[in-house]
Design a protein around this motif. Structure first.
Motif, PDB file in Angstrom:
ATOM      1  N   CYS A  76      48.028  44.964  42.766  1.00  0.00           N
ATOM      2  CA  CYS A  76      46.944  44.340  42.005  1.00  0.00           C
ATOM      3  C   CYS A  76      47.595  43.602  40.834  1.00  0.00           C
ATOM      4  O   CYS A  76      48.809  43.696  40.634  1.00  0.00           O
ATOM      5  N   ALA A  77      46.757  42.892  40.068  1.00  0.00           N
ATOM      6  CA  ALA A  77      47.289  42.109  38.948  1.00  0.00           C
ATOM      7  C   ALA A  77      47.392  42.956  37.678  1.00  0.00           C
ATOM      8  O   ALA A  77      48.393  42.925  36.961  1.00  0.00           O
ATOM      9  N   GLY A  78      46.333  43.741  37.398  1.00  0.00           N
ATOM     10  CA  GLY A  78      46.303  44.558  36.177  1.00  0.00           C
ATOM     11  C   GLY A  78      47.336  45.683  36.250  1.00  0.00           C
ATOM     12  O   GLY A  78      47.674  46.159  37.338  1.00  0.00           O
ATOM     13  N   PHE A  79      47.848  46.107  35.090  1.00  0.00           N
ATOM     14  CA  PHE A  79      48.870  47.164  35.086  1.00  0.00           C
ATOM     15  C   PHE A  79      48.625  48.148  33.952  1.00  0.00           C
ATOM     16  O   PHE A  79      49.524  48.847  33.506  1.00  0.00           O
ATOM     17  N   GLY A 172      36.496  28.015  25.675  1.00  0.00           N
ATOM     18  CA  GLY A 172      37.529  28.943  26.124  1.00  0.00           C
ATOM     19  C   GLY A 172      38.189  29.634  24.950  1.00  0.00           C
ATOM     20  O   GLY A 172      38.255  29.083  23.843  1.00  0.00           O
ATOM     21  N   TYR A 173      38.663  30.861  25.209  1.00  0.00           N
ATOM     22  CA  TYR A 173      39.504  31.533  24.211  1.00  0.00           C
ATOM     23  C   TYR A 173      40.648  32.233  24.936  1.00  0.00           C
ATOM     24  O   TYR A 173      40.446  32.904  25.953  1.00  0.00           O
ATOM     25  N   ASP A 174      41.834  32.015  24.434  1.00  0.00           N
ATOM     26  CA  ASP A 174      43.020  32.676  24.990  1.00  0.00           C
ATOM     27  C   ASP A 174      44.099  32.618  23.929  1.00  0.00           C
ATOM     28  O   ASP A 174      44.034  31.761  23.038  1.00  0.00           O
ATOM     29  N   ASP A 258      31.716  44.001  37.716  1.00  0.00           N
ATOM     30  CA  ASP A 258      32.452  44.407  38.917  1.00  0.00           C
ATOM     31  C   ASP A 258      33.376  45.566  38.579  1.00  0.00           C
ATOM     32  O   ASP A 258      34.039  46.111  39.450  1.00  0.00           O
ATOM     33  N   VAL A 259      33.431  45.890  37.297  1.00  0.00           N
ATOM     34  CA  VAL A 259      34.334  46.939  36.807  1.00  0.00           C
ATOM     35  C   VAL A 259      33.570  47.777  35.788  1.00  0.00           C
ATOM     36  O   VAL A 259      32.618  47.293  35.184  1.00  0.00           O
ATOM     37  N   TYR A 260      34.021  49.016  35.634  1.00  0.00           N
ATOM     38  CA  TYR A 260      33.324  49.936  34.731  1.00  0.00           C
ATOM     39  C   TYR A 260      34.381  50.847  34.126  1.00  0.00           C
ATOM     40  O   TYR A 260      35.311  51.258  34.821  1.00  0.00           O
ATOM     41  N   ALA A 297      35.628  42.186  43.606  1.00  0.00           N
ATOM     42  CA  ALA A 297      35.810  40.746  43.365  1.00  0.00           C
ATOM     43  C   ALA A 297      37.049  40.201  44.082  1.00  0.00           C
ATOM     44  O   ALA A 297      37.069  39.067  44.539  1.00  0.00           O
ATOM     45  N   PHE A 298      38.071  41.025  44.198  1.00  0.00           N
ATOM     46  CA  PHE A 298      39.329  40.569  44.823  1.00  0.00           C
ATOM     47  C   PHE A 298      39.233  40.521  46.343  1.00  0.00           C
ATOM     48  O   PHE A 298      40.104  39.966  47.007  1.00  0.00           O
ATOM     49  N   PHE A 299      38.179  41.086  46.907  1.00  0.00           N
ATOM     50  CA  PHE A 299      38.186  41.497  48.307  1.00  0.00           C
ATOM     51  C   PHE A 299      37.854  40.362  49.272  1.00  0.00           C
ATOM     52  O   PHE A 299      36.762  40.285  49.838  1.00  0.00           O
TER      53      PHE A 299
END
Ligand code: NAD
Length: 334
Positions: A76-79, A172-174, A258-260, A297-299
């Motif tokens: 996955c992307a998150g770590f 946008g914010y980053d 999509d996440v909790y 969401a990734f699926f």
């Protein structure tokens, strides 16, 4: 490199199994999540392959190191579930799949927005019951409205482009600004302006100590009455209790998740025969203007193929001594 694959589902076996076989990676699939109790399954392996709700904290890493594990490879992307400092201390390499299909998550994000705005989730059930009343189903034109995209990396960038195509004003914010997005007309600003001016806010930053509870009582108080909030990133970005209060007061007009933050005990499992013990999550389900998907969401087939391919490459790279281009360290994230 003999790899123990944790949190395996049938689709993991299909996609990872094929990619590992093609790459000649010896492996075994385990249904169990990686945590203190299950780490012993990795005895006699050299690498562990884990997913979003596995735990590779200091304690687990110590145990893995004792078994001679040299690589924790995230599919996955998150770590945020790996203690990188501890991994470095123990000499365990950590890799991830930095980008597989940003379109998968971005398109799901847009799906949540459209569904909530036009009440697809309610209309579906009404029509099946021959209830063709439109009461309560009114939406708004997204064209001309303002959307705030927090985090304009791989996924946020695609979200910006799609919503720009809808004719929305995109803020946008980053911490890094994307010059290509600016050329398209996306305006970079600070989070406060995003909170105050947006009709829709969507979150696409990783979960870090800086982004934890980015959405909280104070930031919610800055938002427009009736804001639509979408989180397909990581649950910990949002203080769920504060969000429930804001749903009750009407500050949040609709919520797509999509996440909790406590999804580890729920998502990816069929719990339909059990009594879910998480009262906060169950409260969320009672709101008609809340739409939750279980980290899907990734699926997409495209994403699964790319995840499997990159994960196999990450393992192979360490095995043959190639540079680990997808490594994650406390210094740098690929
Ligand atoms: P990315 O690394 O390409 O982009 C993240 C962006 O966030 C970067 O541009 C980075 O500069 C920015 N950022 C980091 N810290 C920030 C901060 N404190 N304030 C503002 N911006 C900050 O990652 P991505 O591929 O776009 O993925 C984003 C997140 O989406 C991932 O971290 C992951 O948690 C989540 N995700 C969810 C799913 C899913 O199925 N729901 C799938 C993949 C990824």
């Amino acid at each position: 490199m003999k790899t123990a694959v944790f949190s395996t589902k049938p689709y993991d076996m299909e996609y990872l199994g094929r990619a590992f076989q093609d790459a000649g990676i010896e492996h075994e699939f385990f249904e169990a999540r990686l945590r203190k109790k299950t780490a012993k399954l990795a005895r006699n392996f050299e690498a562990v392959c884990i997913f979003v709700n596995d735990t590779a904290d200091a304690e687990v890493l110590e145990e893995l190191s004792g078994f001679g594990i040299k690589l924790v490879t995230l599919r996955c992307a998150g770590f945020n579930n790996v203690d990188l400092k501890k991994a470095e201390e123990l000499g365990i390499k950590v890799t991830r799949v930095p980008a597989y299909s940003p379109y998968s998550v971005a398109e799901h994000t847009i799906g949540l927005m459209l569904s909530l705005n036009r009440h697809f989730h309610r209309a579906f059930w009404r029509v099946r019951e021959a209830n063709f009343s439109l009461d309560g189903l009114m939406g708004f034109d997204m064209h001309g409205k303002t959307v705030g995209v927090i985090g304009t990396g791989s996924i946020g960038r695609v979200v910006c482009r799609i919503l720009n195509g809808f004719g929305m004003k995109v803020l946008g914010y980053d911490i890094y600004e994307d010059e290509e997005l600016k050329k398209l007309g996306i305006t970079y600003t600070d989070t406060e302006t995003i909170f105050k001016e947006s009709d829709i806010i969507t979150l696409h930053t990783p979960l870090t100590p800086e982004t934890k509870y980015l959405i909280n009582e104070n930031t919610l108080a800055m938002m427009k009455e009736g804001i639509m909030l979408i989180n397909t990133s990581r649950g910990g970005l949002v203080d769920t209790r504060a969000v429930i209060s804001a749903l009750k007061s009407g500050r949040i007009g609709s919520l797509g998740l999509d996440v909790y933050e406590e999804e580890g005990d729920l998502f990816f499992e069929d719990l339909s025969d059990y009594i879910v013990q998480d009262d906060v999550f169950m409260r969320l389900l009672t709101f008609p203007n809340v739409l939750i998907t279980g980290h899907q969401a990734f699926f997409t087939t495209n994403a699964m193929e790319a995840i499997a391919e990159t994960t196999a490459q990450n393992i192979k790279s360490l095995e043959v001594g190639r540079e680990l281009e997808n490594s994650v360290t406390t210094e740098k994230t690929a």
